[in-house]
Design a protein around this motif. Sequence first.
Motif, PDB file in Angstrom:
ATOM      1  N   ARG A  64       0.829  -1.199   0.000  1.00  0.00           N
ATOM      2  CA  ARG A  64       0.000   0.000   0.000  1.00  0.00           C
ATOM      3  C   ARG A  64       0.865   1.251   0.000  1.00  0.00           C
ATOM      4  NH1 ARG A  64       1.578  -1.070   4.891  1.00  0.00           N
ATOM      5  NH2 ARG A  64       1.546   0.561   6.493  1.00  0.00           N
ATOM      6  N   VAL A  65       0.252   2.366  -0.372  1.00  0.00           N
ATOM      7  CA  VAL A  65       0.875   3.684  -0.289  1.00  0.00           C
ATOM      8  C   VAL A  65      -0.159   4.629   0.292  1.00  0.00           C
ATOM      9  CG1 VAL A  65       1.911   5.597  -1.542  1.00  0.00           C
ATOM     10  CG2 VAL A  65       2.352   3.250  -2.291  1.00  0.00           C
ATOM     11  N   GLU A  66       0.154   5.255   1.422  1.00  0.00           N
ATOM     12  CA  GLU A  66      -0.746   6.256   1.990  1.00  0.00           C
ATOM     13  C   GLU A  66      -0.598   7.543   1.172  1.00  0.00           C
ATOM     14  OE1 GLU A  66      -2.942   5.715   4.402  1.00  0.00           O
ATOM     15  OE2 GLU A  66      -2.261   3.652   4.696  1.00  0.00           O
ATOM     16  N   MET A  67      -1.728   8.129   0.794  1.00  0.00           N
ATOM     17  CA  MET A  67      -1.723   9.276  -0.096  1.00  0.00           C
ATOM     18  C   MET A  67      -2.041  10.556   0.668  1.00  0.00           C
ATOM     19  SD  MET A  67      -3.653   7.481  -3.350  1.00  0.00           S
ATOM     20  CE  MET A  67      -3.295   8.864  -4.447  1.00  0.00           C
ATOM     21  N   ASN A  68      -1.490  11.662   0.171  1.00  0.00           N
ATOM     22  CA  ASN A  68      -1.722  12.953   0.803  1.00  0.00           C
ATOM     23  C   ASN A  68      -3.199  13.323   0.733  1.00  0.00           C
ATOM     24  OD1 ASN A  68      -0.848  15.505   1.983  1.00  0.00           O
ATOM     25  ND2 ASN A  68      -1.350  16.399  -0.010  1.00  0.00           N
ATOM     26  N   ASN A  69      -3.714  13.867   1.844  1.00  0.00           N
ATOM     27  CA  ASN A  69      -5.117  14.236   1.905  1.00  0.00           C
ATOM     28  C   ASN A  69      -5.266  15.456   2.798  1.00  0.00           C
ATOM     29  OD1 ASN A  69      -7.952  14.215   1.875  1.00  0.00           O
ATOM     30  ND2 ASN A  69      -8.035  12.895   3.679  1.00  0.00           N
ATOM     31  N   THR A  70      -5.780  16.545   2.256  1.00  0.00           N
ATOM     32  CA  THR A  70      -5.958  17.762   3.040  1.00  0.00           C
ATOM     33  C   THR A  70      -7.362  17.881   3.622  1.00  0.00           C
ATOM     34  OG1 THR A  70      -6.543  19.011   1.043  1.00  0.00           O
ATOM     35  CG2 THR A  70      -4.209  18.992   1.697  1.00  0.00           C
ATOM     36  N   ASP A  71      -8.237  16.931   3.319  1.00  0.00           N
ATOM     37  CA  ASP A  71      -9.600  16.948   3.844  1.00  0.00           C
ATOM     38  C   ASP A  71      -9.674  16.169   5.145  1.00  0.00           C
ATOM     39  OD1 ASP A  71     -10.989  18.356   1.653  1.00  0.00           O
ATOM     40  OD2 ASP A  71     -10.333  16.622   0.474  1.00  0.00           O
ATOM     41  N   CYS A  72     -10.676  16.493   5.947  1.00  0.00           N
ATOM     42  CA  CYS A  72     -10.829  15.822   7.235  1.00  0.00           C
ATOM     43  C   CYS A  72     -11.806  14.659   7.129  1.00  0.00           C
ATOM     44  CB  CYS A  72     -11.321  16.813   8.294  1.00  0.00           C
ATOM     45  SG  CYS A  72     -12.981  17.481   7.994  1.00  0.00           S
ATOM     46  N   GLY A  73     -11.703  13.753   8.089  1.00  0.00           N
ATOM     47  CA  GLY A  73     -12.706  12.707   8.238  1.00  0.00           C
ATOM     48  C   GLY A  73     -12.409  11.391   7.563  1.00  0.00           C
ATOM     49  N   PHE A  74     -11.333  11.295   6.807  1.00  0.00           N
ATOM     50  CA  PHE A  74     -11.014  10.041   6.127  1.00  0.00           C
ATOM     51  C   PHE A  74      -9.570  10.072   5.642  1.00  0.00           C
ATOM     52  CE2 PHE A  74     -12.471  12.998   2.933  1.00  0.00           C
ATOM     53  CZ  PHE A  74     -11.675  12.767   1.815  1.00  0.00           C
TER      54      PHE A  74
END
Length: 233
Positions: A64-74
């Motif tokens: 797996r690769v964790e991806m950048n996310n600027t949104d909250c909740g997930f």
Amino acid sequence: MKQVFLIATCLLVTCLASPVKVNVGDAWSDAAGYEECQEFVEPGKPLPRAIDDICDVDLECAARVEMNNTDCGFGIRKVLAGKWVSTLVDDSNGVKKSESFMRLFKYISGANSDGAKIAMTAPVITKVYFDASYNETGSSMHFYIPSAFQANPPSPTNADVYIEDWDEAVVYYRAIGGKSMNIPEKVWVEEFTNLYSAVQTAGHSFYPYMSVVGGFSGPRSKDVRFEVMYVKN
């Protein structure tokens, strides 16, 4: 897990509140893998076990690769292509799910063409499928084949067990923690609803006719991690 299938209740109602990011501390974001939204914060809510404390520490996990996310909740994760051993779940009650789990467990315990002992991995994936009216149409369970056997996994000896090649996929997830493997039904419904709301509000698209649960913890784990997931379209 009967509760998994109740996500259809979320999909049949409006779940589109406007999540607002809130700082609930590094402990949560480090454990869950994402920042929480203000309206999802619950005092005393148990932290999930951090995925980095499980994968390649306790168990090998699906690549797996964790991806950048600027949104909250997930969180957003890319699951790389790989082979999984799979079986159908006959219905939604716990007995049938236990039988499905044991079919897969027997495969890794030697019920395969080589009699090979194959290490347990994470997550244990359960997929639930729905029709256009969000009626449940079926379910399946899956173990990731560890790297030592990825190139050429032995064939199952049980006709109800089969090997699948999964393409790379992006998933949106929320993590669930606690001290017990028995997560209350209301928690599953709430977390799928929160995931649906947060992902929709962030403007991401996903396949709405399949819900996914990933179990990352063994039965003797003191701190558990489950994830509810949708797969990106």
